[in-house]
Motif scaffolding. Structure first.
Motif, PDB file in Angstrom:
ATOM      1  N   GLU A  26       0.827  -1.214   0.000  1.00  0.00           N
ATOM      2  CA  GLU A  26       0.000   0.000   0.000  1.00  0.00           C
ATOM      3  C   GLU A  26       0.857   1.259   0.000  1.00  0.00           C
ATOM      4  O   GLU A  26       0.513   2.246  -0.648  1.00  0.00           O
ATOM      5  CB  GLU A  26      -0.974  -0.008   1.178  1.00  0.00           C
ATOM      6  N   ALA A  27       1.985   1.231   0.710  1.00  0.00           N
ATOM      7  CA  ALA A  27       2.886   2.389   0.723  1.00  0.00           C
ATOM      8  C   ALA A  27       3.535   2.597  -0.641  1.00  0.00           C
ATOM      9  O   ALA A  27       3.825   3.731  -1.036  1.00  0.00           O
ATOM     10  CB  ALA A  27       3.958   2.199   1.795  1.00  0.00           C
ATOM     11  N   GLU A  28       3.750   1.509  -1.390  1.00  0.00           N
ATOM     12  CA  GLU A  28       4.429   1.609  -2.675  1.00  0.00           C
ATOM     13  C   GLU A  28       3.488   1.860  -3.854  1.00  0.00           C
ATOM     14  O   GLU A  28       3.941   2.294  -4.913  1.00  0.00           O
ATOM     15  CB  GLU A  28       5.264   0.344  -2.919  1.00  0.00           C
ATOM     16  N   ARG A  29       2.210   1.599  -3.682  1.00  0.00           N
ATOM     17  CA  ARG A  29       1.255   1.796  -4.787  1.00  0.00           C
ATOM     18  C   ARG A  29       1.328   3.188  -5.413  1.00  0.00           C
ATOM     19  O   ARG A  29       1.316   3.311  -6.638  1.00  0.00           O
ATOM     20  CB  ARG A  29      -0.168   1.506  -4.335  1.00  0.00           C
ATOM     21  N   PRO A  30       1.418   4.264  -4.628  1.00  0.00           N
ATOM     22  CA  PRO A  30       1.479   5.595  -5.258  1.00  0.00           C
ATOM     23  C   PRO A  30       2.731   5.798  -6.122  1.00  0.00           C
ATOM     24  O   PRO A  30       2.745   6.652  -6.995  1.00  0.00           O
ATOM     25  CB  PRO A  30       1.505   6.561  -4.068  1.00  0.00           C
ATOM     26  N   GLU A  37      -4.183  -4.114  -9.384  1.00  0.00           N
ATOM     27  CA  GLU A  37      -5.181  -3.693  -8.394  1.00  0.00           C
ATOM     28  C   GLU A  37      -5.467  -4.869  -7.453  1.00  0.00           C
ATOM     29  O   GLU A  37      -5.209  -6.016  -7.787  1.00  0.00           O
ATOM     30  CB  GLU A  37      -6.469  -3.268  -9.095  1.00  0.00           C
ATOM     31  N   GLY A  38      -6.041  -4.566  -6.304  1.00  0.00           N
ATOM     32  CA  GLY A  38      -6.441  -5.611  -5.363  1.00  0.00           C
ATOM     33  C   GLY A  38      -5.267  -6.136  -4.559  1.00  0.00           C
ATOM     34  O   GLY A  38      -4.168  -5.582  -4.567  1.00  0.00           O
ATOM     35  N   LYS A  39      -5.522  -7.228  -3.864  1.00  0.00           N
ATOM     36  CA  LYS A  39      -4.504  -7.817  -2.990  1.00  0.00           C
ATOM     37  C   LYS A  39      -3.467  -8.549  -3.841  1.00  0.00           C
ATOM     38  O   LYS A  39      -3.810  -9.381  -4.681  1.00  0.00           O
ATOM     39  CB  LYS A  39      -5.149  -8.776  -1.999  1.00  0.00           C
ATOM     40  N   GLU A 129      10.815   8.228  -5.742  1.00  0.00           N
ATOM     41  CA  GLU A 129       9.977   9.234  -5.082  1.00  0.00           C
ATOM     42  C   GLU A 129       9.796   8.970  -3.584  1.00  0.00           C
ATOM     43  O   GLU A 129       9.186   9.777  -2.879  1.00  0.00           O
ATOM     44  CB  GLU A 129       8.592   9.298  -5.739  1.00  0.00           C
ATOM     45  N   ASN A 130      10.296   7.855  -3.090  1.00  0.00           N
ATOM     46  CA  ASN A 130      10.140   7.503  -1.674  1.00  0.00           C
ATOM     47  C   ASN A 130      11.252   8.177  -0.868  1.00  0.00           C
ATOM     48  O   ASN A 130      12.195   7.547  -0.396  1.00  0.00           O
ATOM     49  CB  ASN A 130      10.167   5.980  -1.504  1.00  0.00           C
ATOM     50  N   LEU A 131      11.118   9.484  -0.720  1.00  0.00           N
ATOM     51  CA  LEU A 131      12.179  10.297  -0.131  1.00  0.00           C
ATOM     52  C   LEU A 131      12.480   9.940   1.318  1.00  0.00           C
ATOM     53  O   LEU A 131      13.631   9.987   1.744  1.00  0.00           O
ATOM     54  CB  LEU A 131      11.831  11.778  -0.262  1.00  0.00           C
TER      55      LEU A 131
END
Length: 153
Positions: A26-30, A37-39, A129-131
């Motif tokens: 979920e943290a990496e989805r953006p 999509e989904g689990k 982008e995961n600063l």
């Protein structure tokens, strides 16, 4: 602050580890619009708990598991200086424990295990982008090395 310890993950930790995996996704989805999509699942955590070439650990505060990470022994490319490297992954800290440098405790434990295996190099991947993660890894001593690029067609 609670004292944070690390230990090797056990089969009894699997439910918590599966929750952590979904937290990572979920943290990496953006950062990755190409994830389904989904689990979804990134890892076979049960297999990793028992694999000899993987050191999967949990971080514990009192009796609560608050974080995780692994180092996996990998064969390096024939063109690399070191024949083997340790690949770091599954780095997760529960949201209410973030900002307390728990990731550094996890990384230090993983680094110690890798050294005991005779490894001389650690690697990991992180979204550009995961600063927050990049800052944490750089503070620990990692350096940026390569950018992986992709496009959907």
């Amino acid at each position: 602050m609670n004292i944070i310890t690390t230990r090797k993950a056990k089969k009894e930790d699997l439910e918590t580890l599966l929750e952590f995996e979904q937290g990572i996704i979920e943290a990496e989805r953006p950062f990755d619009p190409l994830l389904k999509e989904g689990k979804i699942s990134y890892y076979n955590l049960e297999e990793m708990i028992f694999a000899e070439h993987v050191h999967l650990i949990v971080a514990v505060a009192e009796d609560e598991i608050v974080g995780s990470g692994y180092v996996r022994i990998e064969k390096s490319g024939s063109y690399h200086k070191n024949e083997l490297n340790g690949y770091i992954g599954f780095m997760y800290v529960k949201p209410n424990f973030r900002g307390k440098r728990i990731s550094s405790v996890i990384l230090e434990s993983l680094k110690d295990w890798a050294k005991k295996q005779g490894l001389k190099e650690l690697r990991l991947d992180v979204y550009n982008e995961n600063l927050g993660a990049i800052k944490s890894y750089e503070r620990f001593g990692f350096n940026k090395s390569l950018i992986n690029m992709k496009m959907e067609i």
